[in-house]
Scaffold this motif. Structure first.
Motif, PDB file in Angstrom:
ATOM      1  N   TYR A 122       0.829  -1.201   0.000  1.00  0.00           N
ATOM      2  CA  TYR A 122       0.000   0.000   0.000  1.00  0.00           C
ATOM      3  C   TYR A 122       0.865   1.253   0.000  1.00  0.00           C
ATOM      4  O   TYR A 122       0.619   2.195  -0.760  1.00  0.00           O
ATOM      5  N   LEU A 138       2.330   1.692  -3.378  1.00  0.00           N
ATOM      6  CA  LEU A 138       1.337   2.242  -4.298  1.00  0.00           C
ATOM      7  C   LEU A 138       1.234   3.750  -4.150  1.00  0.00           C
ATOM      8  O   LEU A 138       1.199   4.497  -5.144  1.00  0.00           O
ATOM      9  N   LEU A 139       1.198   4.231  -2.902  1.00  0.00           N
ATOM     10  CA  LEU A 139       1.101   5.671  -2.662  1.00  0.00           C
ATOM     11  C   LEU A 139       2.335   6.398  -3.183  1.00  0.00           C
ATOM     12  O   LEU A 139       2.234   7.480  -3.775  1.00  0.00           O
ATOM     13  N   ARG A 150       2.236   6.693  -6.887  1.00  0.00           N
ATOM     14  CA  ARG A 150       1.302   7.755  -7.289  1.00  0.00           C
ATOM     15  C   ARG A 150       1.942   9.131  -7.119  1.00  0.00           C
ATOM     16  O   ARG A 150       1.801   9.992  -7.979  1.00  0.00           O
ATOM     17  N   ASP A 192      -2.995   4.047   7.744  1.00  0.00           N
ATOM     18  CA  ASP A 192      -3.128   3.098   6.640  1.00  0.00           C
ATOM     19  C   ASP A 192      -3.829   1.828   7.106  1.00  0.00           C
ATOM     20  O   ASP A 192      -4.610   1.223   6.361  1.00  0.00           O
ATOM     21  N   ARG A 221      -7.421   2.301   7.033  1.00  0.00           N
ATOM     22  CA  ARG A 221      -7.939   2.246   5.666  1.00  0.00           C
ATOM     23  C   ARG A 221      -8.110   0.802   5.198  1.00  0.00           C
ATOM     24  O   ARG A 221      -9.064   0.477   4.496  1.00  0.00           O
ATOM     25  N   THR A 269     -11.722  -1.016   4.335  1.00  0.00           N
ATOM     26  CA  THR A 269     -11.955  -1.750   3.087  1.00  0.00           C
ATOM     27  C   THR A 269     -12.513  -3.141   3.362  1.00  0.00           C
ATOM     28  O   THR A 269     -13.436  -3.601   2.683  1.00  0.00           O
ATOM     29  N   ASN A 294     -11.810   6.442  -1.414  1.00  0.00           N
ATOM     30  CA  ASN A 294     -10.440   6.366  -1.916  1.00  0.00           C
ATOM     31  C   ASN A 294      -9.686   5.193  -1.294  1.00  0.00           C
ATOM     32  O   ASN A 294      -8.883   4.529  -1.971  1.00  0.00           O
ATOM     33  N   ALA A 295      -9.926   4.957  -0.002  1.00  0.00           N
ATOM     34  CA  ALA A 295      -9.268   3.838   0.663  1.00  0.00           C
ATOM     35  C   ALA A 295      -9.672   2.515   0.016  1.00  0.00           C
ATOM     36  O   ALA A 295      -8.824   1.656  -0.257  1.00  0.00           O
ATOM     37  N   ASP A 325     -10.854   2.031  -3.014  1.00  0.00           N
ATOM     38  CA  ASP A 325     -10.302   1.968  -4.375  1.00  0.00           C
ATOM     39  C   ASP A 325      -8.838   1.543  -4.376  1.00  0.00           C
ATOM     40  O   ASP A 325      -8.382   0.830  -5.270  1.00  0.00           O
ATOM     41  N   ASP A 326      -8.083   1.982  -3.359  1.00  0.00           N
ATOM     42  CA  ASP A 326      -6.653   1.673  -3.286  1.00  0.00           C
ATOM     43  C   ASP A 326      -6.388   0.271  -2.737  1.00  0.00           C
ATOM     44  O   ASP A 326      -5.534  -0.461  -3.240  1.00  0.00           O
ATOM     45  N   VAL A 327      -7.097  -0.088  -1.678  1.00  0.00           N
ATOM     46  CA  VAL A 327      -6.773  -1.312  -0.949  1.00  0.00           C
ATOM     47  C   VAL A 327      -7.405  -2.550  -1.575  1.00  0.00           C
ATOM     48  O   VAL A 327      -6.809  -3.641  -1.544  1.00  0.00           O
TER      49      VAL A 327
END
Length: 229
Positions: free
Chosen positions: A122, A125-126, A129, A153, A156, A160, A186-187, A189-191
């Protein structure tokens, strides 16, 4: 962490090298934002940012990572109370409640193990970005960003898991975590892609809750039985 007020001394650094490493470690574990560190040490946020910059860069070079804590303090007084008296903040209460096995569908130890595994990709990924937004590597000497989020995190990842179990809608999750619905969206979508890569898709729960109060009331009633459902 022993809190103190950093004195000035005729142009000498307010923080020693050891202090800077300690502050950086606390910050990277997301114990609290820079404004709380500044308040605890009695110095301004700019000084804290500069103190963190170099140790963080060295840790990045050495590929040193730190696990994130579940004890996040958004106010200096909350951290004071926890250090002095072991006082539990509302954020700790919420995290403990929402990791109940009947909500996550897994024992707490399993959730924490999964969250620790997911935290590494994670963060990658951040950073990927941020790299894309910058259009390249961070320039030497530039300051790193602060942690503006009100949740960690791990929070998040927890949000999820709960969202995928369809325990409640995203607005209810936002109310539970004290953030906006956009933060929860957003969490997820990311996780969620990371959960899929790990091969873990939480099974839908047998219960659905309309409000945050309903979720917390259920956990209170289910506190005796911690069997996942």
């Amino acid at each position: 962490m022993k809190y103190f007020k950093a004195p000035g001394n005729h142009g000498r650094p307010l923080l020693t090298h050891a202090d800077r490493v300690l502050v950086t470690g606390i910050y990277l574990r997301q114990v609290c934002p820079q404004k709380v560190l500044a308040a605890l040490l009695g110095i301004n946020a700019v000084t804290i940012g500069e103190a963190i910059r170099e140790p963080r860069a060295l840790m990045d070079e050495q590929k040193i990572t730190l696990d994130q804590t579940t004890h996040y303090f958004s106010q200096a007084q909350d951290l004071h109370d926890w250090l002095d008296h072991g006082a539990v903040t509302s954020q700790m209460h919420i995290f403990q409640a929402l990791t109940h096995p009947q909500l996550t569908g897994m024992p707490r130890r399993d959730f924490h193990a999964r969250a620790e595994r997911l935290a590494i990709p994670y963060q990658a990924l951040l950073e990927q970005r941020r790299h894309h937004r910058r259009g390249g590597d961070r320039r030497p000497g530039t300051r790193r960003g602060v942690f503006p989020q009100k949740i960690t995190d791990i929070d998040r990842i927890l949000a999820t898991v709960l969202a995928q179990r369809h325990l409640c809608n995203q607005q209810t999750l936002a109310d539970l975590f004290g953030v906006s619905r956009g933060t929860i969206r957003n969490a997820v979508d990311d996780v969620l892609p990371l959960l899929k890569q790990e091969g873990h898709l939480p099974e839908p729960a047998t219960r659905h809750f309309a409000t945050a109060a309903d979720v917390l009331a259920f956990v209170t009633g289910a506190s005796v039985d911690e069997t996942p459902s």
